[in-house]
Design a protein around this motif. Structure first.
Motif, mmCIF file in Angstrom:
data_model
loop_
_atom_site.group_PDB
_atom_site.id
_atom_site.type_symbol
_atom_site.label_atom_id
_atom_site.label_comp_id
_atom_site.label_asym_id
_atom_site.label_seq_id
_atom_site.Cartn_x
_atom_site.Cartn_y
_atom_site.Cartn_z
ATOM 1 N N ASP A 212 7.339 -44.698 -45.094
ATOM 2 C CA ASP A 212 6.449 -45.833 -44.816
ATOM 3 C C ASP A 212 7.157 -46.896 -43.990
ATOM 4 O OD1 ASP A 212 4.372 -44.643 -46.205
ATOM 5 O OD2 ASP A 212 4.730 -45.775 -48.047
ATOM 6 N N LEU A 213 8.392 -47.177 -44.346
ATOM 7 C CA LEU A 213 9.159 -48.178 -43.612
ATOM 8 C C LEU A 213 9.589 -47.640 -42.247
ATOM 9 C CD1 LEU A 213 10.060 -51.049 -43.696
ATOM 10 C CD2 LEU A 213 11.968 -50.392 -45.137
ATOM 11 N N GLN A 214 9.856 -46.352 -42.161
ATOM 12 C CA GLN A 214 10.129 -45.739 -40.855
ATOM 13 C C GLN A 214 8.930 -45.939 -39.932
ATOM 14 O OE1 GLN A 214 10.898 -41.620 -41.821
ATOM 15 N NE2 GLN A 214 13.098 -41.894 -41.519
ATOM 16 N N ALA A 215 7.735 -45.736 -40.474
ATOM 17 C CA ALA A 215 6.515 -45.905 -39.669
ATOM 18 C C ALA A 215 6.378 -47.339 -39.184
ATOM 19 C CB ALA A 215 5.287 -45.490 -40.475
ATOM 20 N N LYS A 216 6.655 -48.298 -40.052
ATOM 21 C CA LYS A 216 6.570 -49.714 -39.651
ATOM 22 C C LYS A 216 7.588 -50.032 -38.569
ATOM 23 C CE LYS A 216 3.858 -52.461 -42.411
ATOM 24 N NZ LYS A 216 3.932 -53.571 -43.291
ATOM 25 N N ALA A 217 8.822 -49.557 -38.750
ATOM 26 C CA ALA A 217 9.868 -49.824 -37.765
ATOM 27 C C ALA A 217 9.549 -49.144 -36.434
ATOM 28 C CB ALA A 217 11.225 -49.364 -38.298
ATOM 29 N N ALA A 218 9.076 -47.899 -36.484
ATOM 30 C CA ALA A 218 8.720 -47.186 -35.252
ATOM 31 C C ALA A 218 7.548 -47.865 -34.556
ATOM 32 C CB ALA A 218 8.390 -45.727 -35.564
ATOM 33 N N ALA A 219 6.585 -48.375 -35.321
ATOM 34 C CA ALA A 219 5.452 -49.096 -34.724
ATOM 35 C C ALA A 219 5.937 -50.352 -34.016
ATOM 36 C CB ALA A 219 4.427 -49.456 -35.798
ATOM 37 N N THR A 220 6.922 -51.021 -34.590
ATOM 38 C CA THR A 220 7.453 -52.229 -33.966
ATOM 39 C C THR A 220 8.228 -51.873 -32.698
ATOM 40 O OG1 THR A 220 7.564 -53.233 -36.161
ATOM 41 C CG2 THR A 220 8.755 -54.339 -34.390
ATOM 42 N N ILE A 221 8.999 -50.807 -32.754
ATOM 43 C CA ILE A 221 9.692 -50.332 -31.539
ATOM 44 C C ILE A 221 8.648 -50.021 -30.464
ATOM 45 C CG2 ILE A 221 11.015 -48.409 -30.567
ATOM 46 C CD1 ILE A 221 13.011 -49.751 -32.184
ATOM 47 N N TRP A 222 7.586 -49.335 -30.855
ATOM 48 C CA TRP A 222 6.509 -48.986 -29.925
ATOM 49 C C TRP A 222 5.921 -50.251 -29.307
ATOM 50 C CZ3 TRP A 222 1.623 -45.866 -31.862
ATOM 51 C CH2 TRP A 222 0.807 -45.523 -30.777
ATOM 52 N N SER A 223 5.715 -51.265 -30.125
ATOM 53 C CA SER A 223 5.061 -52.481 -29.640
ATOM 54 C C SER A 223 5.928 -53.280 -28.665
ATOM 55 C CB SER A 223 4.618 -53.373 -30.810
ATOM 56 O OG SER A 223 5.719 -53.963 -31.456
ATOM 57 N N ILE A 224 7.244 -53.106 -28.716
ATOM 58 C CA ILE A 224 8.103 -53.844 -27.773
ATOM 59 C C ILE A 224 8.542 -52.994 -26.588
ATOM 60 C CG2 ILE A 224 8.912 -55.439 -29.563
ATOM 61 C CD1 ILE A 224 11.629 -53.935 -29.466
ATOM 62 N N ALA A 225 8.245 -51.686 -26.629
ATOM 63 C CA ALA A 225 8.715 -50.771 -25.593
ATOM 64 C C ALA A 225 7.901 -50.853 -24.302
ATOM 65 C CB ALA A 225 8.725 -49.337 -26.120
ATOM 66 N N GLY A 226 6.944 -51.741 -24.241
ATOM 67 C CA GLY A 226 6.189 -51.920 -23.004
ATOM 68 C C GLY A 226 6.998 -52.611 -21.914
#
Length: 188
Positions: A91-105
Motif C-alpha cells: 500500500d505504501l509502495q503504491a502511494k510512493a510510486a504514485a507520488t513519483i509518477w506525479s512529479i515525473a512530468g
C-alpha cells in the motif's frame, strides 16, 4: 503540527493536508505557506501512517501542477520516496510510486528519480502481487520513459519482460501504462 513530537499528531496533520490538497485553492495556500519541505521530512518517519499521509499529500499537490512538481523534488522528496518503494508495504509502495509518477512530468525530476535509484525500484514493483502498486509503478515508468536518457537504465534493469507480462493483466489502467511505457522504450 507537522513538526510535533507525537507521531499521531503528525499523522493526523499530514492526513488533513492530504485531504485539503485535493482542492486547487487549498493547494495554492499549502504551497504558499511553505508546507512542502515539512511534509517531505515526514516521508522519513518510522510510522507508516505518517509516511502514507505525507506521500499522499505530496501526490495531491503535484498532480497537474508543474510548479508543485518542481517544489516537491526540490524539497528532497525523491530519495525517501524511492526508499519507501524499496522497503514499505504494498500500500505504501503504491502511494510512493504514485507520488513519483506525479512529479515525473518534469524532465529534471526524471533525472533525479533515475539518479536516486528509482528505476530499478519501480521495475521491481512490477513483479509484485499488488495491482495498485503495479499500476502506480507502471504509470511512473510510462512517464519516466518519455526521456531518452532513462531508456538504457530500463533496459539494464529488465523492465521489458515485466511490462509485456502486464499487458495481459486484465486491468485497464495497468495495461495502458505498460503499453505506453513499451511504446516509449521503442522510441530511439
Amino acid at each position: 503540527l507537522l513538526s510535533d513530537k507525537d507521531r499521531h499528531v503528525k499523522a493526523k496533520a499530514a492526513g488533513a493536508l492530504q485531504s485539503l490538497a485535493v482542492d486547487e485553492d487549498n493547494q495554492k495556500k499549502i504551497k504558499a505557506l511553505g508546507a512542502i519541505p515539512l511534509v517531505t521530512k515526514l516521508l522519513s518517519s518510522r510510522t507508516p501512517e505518517v509516511q502514507s499521509n505525507a506521500a499522499g499529500c505530496l501526490h495531491n499537490l503535484a498532480v497537474n501542477d508543474e510548479e508543485a512538481q518542481r517544489m516537491v523534488a526540490d524539497s528532497g522528496a525523491v530519495p525517501p520516496l524511492v526508499n519507501l518503494i524499496n522497503t514499505a508495504s504494498p500500500d505504501l509502495q503504491a502511494k510512493a510510486a504514485a507520488t513519483i509518477w506525479s512529479i515525473a512530468g518534469v524532465e529534471d525530476n526524471r533525472r533525479r528519480i533515475m539518479e536516486a535509484g528509482g528505476i530499478p525500484s519501480l521495475v521491481k514493483v512490477l513483479s509484485g502481487k499488488s495491482t495498485d502498486a503495479q499500476t502506480k509503478a507502471s504509470g511512473a515508468i510510462r512517464c519516466l520513459t518519455m526521456s531518452a536518457f532513462t531508456r538504457p537504465e530500463f533496459e539494464r534493469t529488465g523492465a521489458v519482460p515485466h511490462l509485456v507480462a502486464l499487458l495481459s493483466s486484465g486491468h485497464q489502467e495497468l495495461t495502458i501504462n505498460a503499453a505506453g511505457a513499451l511504446e516509449n522504450l521503442g522510441c530511439r
